[in-house]
Design a protein around this motif. Structure first.
Motif, short mmCIF file in Angstrom:
data_model
loop_
_atom_site.label_atom_id
_atom_site.label_comp_id
_atom_site.label_asym_id
_atom_site.label_seq_id
_atom_site.Cartn_x
_atom_site.Cartn_y
_atom_site.Cartn_z
N PRO A 11 48.18 -28.77 7.02
CA PRO A 11 47.30 -29.00 5.88
C PRO A 11 45.81 -29.01 6.21
O PRO A 11 44.97 -28.93 5.31
CB PRO A 11 47.75 -30.38 5.35
CG PRO A 11 48.49 -31.00 6.48
CD PRO A 11 49.10 -29.90 7.25
N GLY A 12 45.47 -29.05 7.48
CA GLY A 12 44.06 -29.02 7.86
C GLY A 12 43.50 -27.62 7.98
O GLY A 12 42.32 -27.44 8.32
N VAL A 13 44.33 -26.60 7.70
CA VAL A 13 43.90 -25.20 7.83
C VAL A 13 43.58 -24.62 6.45
O VAL A 13 44.30 -24.85 5.49
CB VAL A 13 45.00 -24.36 8.51
CG1 VAL A 13 44.62 -22.88 8.51
CG2 VAL A 13 45.25 -24.84 9.93
N LYS A 14 42.49 -23.87 6.39
CA LYS A 14 42.11 -23.15 5.17
C LYS A 14 42.27 -21.67 5.41
O LYS A 14 41.85 -21.15 6.46
CB LYS A 14 40.66 -23.47 4.79
CG LYS A 14 40.18 -22.77 3.52
CD LYS A 14 38.74 -23.12 3.20
CE LYS A 14 38.28 -22.40 1.94
NZ LYS A 14 36.85 -22.68 1.63
N ILE A 15 42.87 -20.94 4.46
CA ILE A 15 43.10 -19.51 4.61
C ILE A 15 42.56 -18.79 3.38
O ILE A 15 42.96 -19.09 2.25
CB ILE A 15 44.59 -19.18 4.79
CG1 ILE A 15 45.15 -19.92 6.02
CG2 ILE A 15 44.79 -17.68 4.95
CD1 ILE A 15 46.62 -19.69 6.26
N ASP A 16 41.64 -17.85 3.59
CA ASP A 16 41.05 -17.05 2.52
C ASP A 16 41.58 -15.63 2.64
O ASP A 16 41.49 -15.01 3.70
CB ASP A 16 39.53 -17.04 2.61
CG ASP A 16 38.93 -18.42 2.42
OD1 ASP A 16 39.43 -19.17 1.57
OD2 ASP A 16 37.96 -18.75 3.14
N ILE A 17 42.11 -15.09 1.53
CA ILE A 17 42.73 -13.76 1.54
C ILE A 17 42.15 -12.92 0.41
O ILE A 17 42.08 -13.37 -0.73
CB ILE A 17 44.26 -13.85 1.35
CG1 ILE A 17 44.87 -14.88 2.31
CG2 ILE A 17 44.92 -12.50 1.54
CD1 ILE A 17 46.29 -15.28 1.94
N SER A 18 41.74 -11.68 0.73
CA SER A 18 41.27 -10.77 -0.31
C SER A 18 41.86 -9.39 -0.08
O SER A 18 42.14 -8.99 1.06
CB SER A 18 39.74 -10.69 -0.32
OG SER A 18 39.24 -10.17 0.89
N GLY A 19 42.07 -8.64 -1.18
CA GLY A 19 42.60 -7.28 -1.09
C GLY A 19 41.47 -6.29 -0.85
O GLY A 19 40.43 -6.62 -0.28
N GLY A 20 41.67 -5.06 -1.33
CA GLY A 20 40.64 -4.06 -1.19
C GLY A 20 41.10 -2.79 -0.51
O GLY A 20 40.38 -1.80 -0.46
N GLY A 21 42.31 -2.79 0.07
CA GLY A 21 42.82 -1.60 0.73
C GLY A 21 42.78 -1.71 2.24
O GLY A 21 41.99 -2.46 2.82
N ALA A 22 43.64 -0.93 2.90
CA ALA A 22 43.75 -0.98 4.35
C ALA A 22 42.44 -0.59 5.03
O ALA A 22 42.07 -1.15 6.06
CB ALA A 22 44.87 -0.06 4.82
N GLY A 23 41.74 0.40 4.46
CA GLY A 23 40.47 0.81 5.04
C GLY A 23 39.46 -0.30 5.08
O GLY A 23 38.74 -0.49 6.08
#
Length: 326
Positions: free
Chosen positions: A64-76
């Motif tokens: 729970p002490g970890v923050k993860i930010d994820i965004s798309g946009g394509g493999a390139g």
């Protein structure tokens, strides 16, 4: 993106999935609160996005002490971002190019996926499409503007026009799809749409359209069936002009995933999906996340509509992190 896909994907992200048998091994239940902290930033392939979201949810429950930010946009975009230091990990759904390896791209294979061809379920020729499917040669001609009617595609007298869609963003789905018939993404000639969700939505709106998508953007993981308005075109693998029982495995994502895992669906367009770092990962929280993906996290693959790696391949990928097999 159509409301059907948005609603289904959002429910999936928020609530998780409950279907599908997992890898042979059972999940290892890890108690939360071990003191691991830090932030992980990821960007890239739409193909990996649903899987990484699911992994991140479970990893944050354990840590729970970890923050993860994820965004798309394509493999390139994922590759560009990780090599330039914008993110810790790039999500890449294609093979890694030699020039990228020279720039210290360090790929870790995580799960398998596949690109499938899609049409609108209300296409006036849908019954014929289901019976004869499409061959690799036909796909190559379609995406080089070599056909203009469904009659040409299906070998009938139909004059119904065919509207062909491809991806506008540099992405693994297009690169993998094009490699099926010996081309690169740049050679695909069609109406360009951004992202996996964009192509799916375009096909849902166009009764004579044809496109391609990663499995997670075609099948609703709650029902395991295609999203409303979509249908997968079967591939005529032996090119005999008809879809046999052995070539018909698209009814649900579970049936298709089994066929991919058994090698009955061609590769490409089946392919490995990679998490890429710049050089061998050193950041403690990133290494811990990758270790989780290659161990406990594998049990989530089938549940989320992907194919887990074999034990031998997992061992090879863990060796890249200098990890023990247990």
């Amino acid at each position: 993106m159509s409301k059907y896909i948005w609603v289904s994907l959002m429910l999936f992200f928020l609530l998780g999935c409950s279907g599908g048998k997992q890898q042979q091994q059972k999940a290892i239940v890890t108690e939360p609160g071990d003191g691991l902290t830090g932030t992980i930033q990821l960007s890239g392939a739409f193909a990996l996005y649903p899987m990484v979201v699911r992994w991140a949810e479970e990893f944050k429950r354990i840590h729970p002490g970890v923050k993860i930010d994820i965004s798309g946009g394509g493999a390139g975009k994922g590759m560009t971002d990780v090599l330039s230091g914008v993110v810790d990990i790039g999500m890449v759904s294609r093979e890694i190019y030699p020039e990228e390896l020279k720039k210290q791209a360090y790929p870790i294979a995580t799960v398998k996926d596949a690109v499938v061809l899609t049409v609108n379920v209300n296409n006036p020729e849908i019954d014929v499409i289901r019976k004869v499917g499409i061959t690799k040669e036909m796909a190559s001609r379609l995406w080089s503007r070599g056909m203009t009617t469904w009659g040409e595609v299906l070998g009938t007298t139909s004059t119904l026009p065919v509207h062909v869609f491809t991806r506008s963003d540099a992405c693994g789905a297009a690169e993998t799809f094009a490699s099926w018939f010996g081309k690169r993404q740049e050679a695909l000639q069609a109406t360009a749409v951004f992202g996996d969700p964009g192509v799916a939505a375009a096909i849902q709106k166009d009764k004579v359209g044809i496109g391609y998508n990663n499995v997670a953007y075609v099948y609703d993981q709650r029902t395991k069936r295609p999203f409303e308005g979509l249908e997968v075109i079967p591939i005529d693998l032996n090119e005999d002009g008809r879809i046999s029982e052995e070539e018909s495995f698209y009814q649900t994502s579970e049936i298709l995933v089994k066929a991919i895992g058994e090698g009955r669906y061609p590769s490409p367009p089946a392919h490995d999906l990679f998490l890429v770092t710049k050089g061998r990962p050193q950041k403690e929280v990133v290494v811990a996340f990758l270790k989780y993906v290659l161990t406990d996290g594998q049990y989530l693959a089938n549940e989320t509509g992907y194919i887990g790696l074999s034990n031998d391949q997992l061992a090879d990928e863990r060796d890249k992190l200098k990890l023990n097999k247990d």
